[in-house]
Design a protein around this motif. Structure first.
Motif, PDB file in Angstrom:
ATOM      1  N   ARG A   1       1.803   4.352  -3.333  1.00 37.09           N
ATOM      2  CA  ARG A   1       1.616   5.808  -3.218  1.00 37.09           C
ATOM      3  C   ARG A   1       2.586   6.571  -4.123  1.00 37.09           C
ATOM      4  NH1 ARG A   1      -1.141   6.779   2.145  1.00 37.09           N
ATOM      5  NH2 ARG A   1      -1.103   4.738   3.105  1.00 37.09           N
TER       6      ARG A   1
ATOM      7  N   ASP B   1       0.841  -1.212   0.000  1.00 32.18           N
ATOM      8  CA  ASP B   1       0.000   0.000   0.000  1.00 32.18           C
ATOM      9  C   ASP B   1       0.867   1.250   0.000  1.00 32.18           C
ATOM     10  OD1 ASP B   1      -2.334  -1.519   0.032  1.00 32.18           O
ATOM     11  OD2 ASP B   1      -2.707  -1.221   2.176  1.00 32.18           O
ATOM     12  N   GLU B   2       1.918   1.227   0.795  1.00 34.96           N
ATOM     13  CA  GLU B   2       2.832   2.380   0.859  1.00 34.96           C
ATOM     14  C   GLU B   2       3.568   2.553  -0.474  1.00 34.96           C
ATOM     15  OE1 GLU B   2       4.441   5.727   2.478  1.00 34.96           O
ATOM     16  OE2 GLU B   2       2.902   4.467   3.408  1.00 34.96           O
TER      17      GLU B   2
END
Length: 176
Positions: free
Chosen positions: A94, A90-91
């Motif tokens: 980004r 998820d990070e």
């Protein structure tokens, strides 16, 4: 989850080396001393994954204007199953990029199938074109694999262009 980029010698490297060498077969990774030599390269990111002030894994990725390529990614084996891998991806997602790409072994056993399913749950798609991981050292054979990506590559031409980019910038660029 925090990505702590390592660009020089660092205390976390000893633990990362252990996970790197136990998580990936020798023919699917660099020698760790060769990996250390790549730390200063601006397009290579070796990041310690930090959660609640502790080292929980690592990710090695390459970043270019339209592509983020994940070369290696592992979570501390004693902490797997705690959604740390999902949070790390998820990070990663980004980052502003047209494509996120990674290699995965062919689904020849339960572990291989589960690995692909994990990445698919994170939004990656299996590209339907043949691919082989180039060897890390001259003289070694390529390894049949799949490329997964977000988004899926729309054509064989796009797939081939990105495959050549990976081959030239990650593998052949560092042959000795």
């Amino acid at each position: 989850m925090t990505f702590l980029r390592i660009t020089a010698e660092h205390p976390h490297l000893a633990t990362i080396q252990t996970w790197y060498e136990t998580s990936f077969p020798a023919n699917e990774r660099r020698r760790f001393d060769a990996l250390r030599q790549l730390l200063p390269y601006s397009d290579m990111h070796l990041c310690a994954l930090i959660d609640e002030d502790r080292l929980v894994g690592f990710i090695i990725y390459w970043q270019w204007p339209s592509v983020v390529f994940v070369e290696h990614f592992a979570i501390d084996p004693t902490l797997r199953g705690n959604q740390l891998g999902q949070r790390a991806l998820d990070e990663l997602l980004r980052i502003d990029s047209l494509y996120f790409i990674l290699e995965v072994e062919l689904p020849q056993d339960d572990i291989g199938r589960r690995r692909i399913q994990f990445y698919e749950r994170q939004g990656f798609s299996l590209n339907p074109f043949p691919y082989a991981q180039p060897p890390y050292e001259v003289g070694n054979p390529p390894i049949p694999m799949h490329l997964l990506s977000i988004p899926i590559m729309p054509s064989q031409d796009e797939f081939d262009t990105i495959s050549v980019l990976i081959k030239e910038r990650i593998y052949e660029r560092f042959y000795h």
